[in-house]
Design a protein around this motif. Sequence first.
Motif, PDB file in Angstrom:
ATOM      1  N   GLY A  80       0.807  -1.218   0.000  1.00 27.85           N
ATOM      2  CA  GLY A  80       0.000   0.000   0.000  1.00 27.85           C
ATOM      3  C   GLY A  80       0.835   1.259   0.000  1.00 27.85           C
ATOM      4  O   GLY A  80       0.407   2.307   0.508  1.00 27.85           O
ATOM      5  N   PHE A  81       2.021   1.192  -0.595  1.00 29.10           N
ATOM      6  CA  PHE A  81       2.984   2.298  -0.583  1.00 29.10           C
ATOM      7  C   PHE A  81       2.346   3.607  -1.048  1.00 29.10           C
ATOM      8  O   PHE A  81       1.849   3.711  -2.168  1.00 29.10           O
ATOM      9  N   TYR A  99       7.361   8.036   2.629  1.00 32.50           N
ATOM     10  CA  TYR A  99       6.118   7.322   2.332  1.00 32.50           C
ATOM     11  C   TYR A  99       5.815   6.325   3.440  1.00 32.50           C
ATOM     12  O   TYR A  99       6.628   6.084   4.339  1.00 32.50           O
ATOM     13  N   VAL A 100       4.609   5.731   3.363  1.00 37.99           N
ATOM     14  CA  VAL A 100       4.178   4.766   4.382  1.00 37.99           C
ATOM     15  C   VAL A 100       3.772   3.459   3.713  1.00 37.99           C
ATOM     16  O   VAL A 100       3.444   3.420   2.532  1.00 37.99           O
ATOM     17  N   TYR A 119      11.901   6.753   4.596  1.00 37.85           N
ATOM     18  CA  TYR A 119      12.519   7.845   3.835  1.00 37.85           C
ATOM     19  C   TYR A 119      13.408   7.235   2.780  1.00 37.85           C
ATOM     20  O   TYR A 119      14.104   6.247   3.021  1.00 37.85           O
ATOM     21  N   PHE A 120      13.393   7.816   1.560  1.00 37.78           N
ATOM     22  CA  PHE A 120      14.414   7.468   0.579  1.00 37.78           C
ATOM     23  C   PHE A 120      14.738   8.680  -0.268  1.00 37.78           C
ATOM     24  O   PHE A 120      14.000   9.674  -0.287  1.00 37.78           O
ATOM     25  N   PHE A 190       2.827  13.448  -5.599  1.00 35.44           N
ATOM     26  CA  PHE A 190       2.121  12.408  -4.852  1.00 35.44           C
ATOM     27  C   PHE A 190       2.696  11.063  -5.282  1.00 35.44           C
ATOM     28  O   PHE A 190       2.506  10.628  -6.409  1.00 35.44           O
ATOM     29  N   PHE A 191       3.367  10.393  -4.354  1.00 35.85           N
ATOM     30  CA  PHE A 191       4.115   9.173  -4.663  1.00 35.85           C
ATOM     31  C   PHE A 191       3.278   7.925  -4.374  1.00 35.85           C
ATOM     32  O   PHE A 191       2.623   7.823  -3.326  1.00 35.85           O
ATOM     33  N   VAL A 192       3.322   6.962  -5.296  1.00 38.33           N
ATOM     34  CA  VAL A 192       2.782   5.619  -5.059  1.00 38.33           C
ATOM     35  C   VAL A 192       3.773   4.608  -5.621  1.00 38.33           C
ATOM     36  O   VAL A 192       4.626   4.939  -6.444  1.00 38.33           O
ATOM     37  N   ASP A 193       3.640   3.374  -5.162  1.00 36.14           N
ATOM     38  CA  ASP A 193       4.482   2.311  -5.705  1.00 36.14           C
ATOM     39  C   ASP A 193       3.610   1.104  -6.049  1.00 36.14           C
ATOM     40  O   ASP A 193       2.376   1.173  -6.013  1.00 36.14           O
TER      41      ASP A 193
END
Length: 209
Positions: A80-81, A99-100, A119-120, A190-193
């Motif tokens: 759920g990144f 991110y979480v 964190y990255f 807005f970051f997703v993976d």
Amino acid sequence: MEKNFKEVSVKANLFKEVNVFINDAKLDDSSVLRVVKDQKVTGEDEATYAKLIGSEFQDGVIEVQVLSRLLPDAPEHARGFIGMAFRIDEQDTEFESFYVRPTNSRCAIQLRRNRTVQYFSYPNFKYFHSRETNPGEYESYADIGLDEWIDLKLVVEGAHGKLYINTAEQPALVVNDMKHGANAKGALGFFVDIGTEGFFRNLRYTPSK
């Protein structure tokens, strides 16, 4: 600080797709931005975000609400990144990110719980780099879950970053050596993976002066 905030309408036409697909959506009677990673990008901790056009951020505060779901075809290692990218350069070749991983938070395996927040720094300090060189230093725990709104508040000063979650008084993660240094600045995203169906709303931030 409050009076300097810029509030942003999270509409698809205000964002650039960077290895993601975006669309306007409705969720919980709110107008939100839906973001899904392009599956052609096979690596993790890559440049996969909706980039806010015309934004510039260096120091200050970023606040946003995020909600994460797993896609029907999400792989087993999907978590759920979801989170924020910031100080993104014009070429999308450098940025910082917090991110979480909502699935980790309430897992019965303690090691995964310890890896809820991350964190990255792109491109040379991804999650696996930090686990190899500084295990545990760039990850931490927070009580969050899938399919629930999560308040993220990122406070940035120079090379220092603090991520607060759900109005907590203390940060969930503190980073004192963000890898692009104190003078980096750039756009927000807005970051997703992989495997994430991400939703974002209520964005505001301190723009660069």
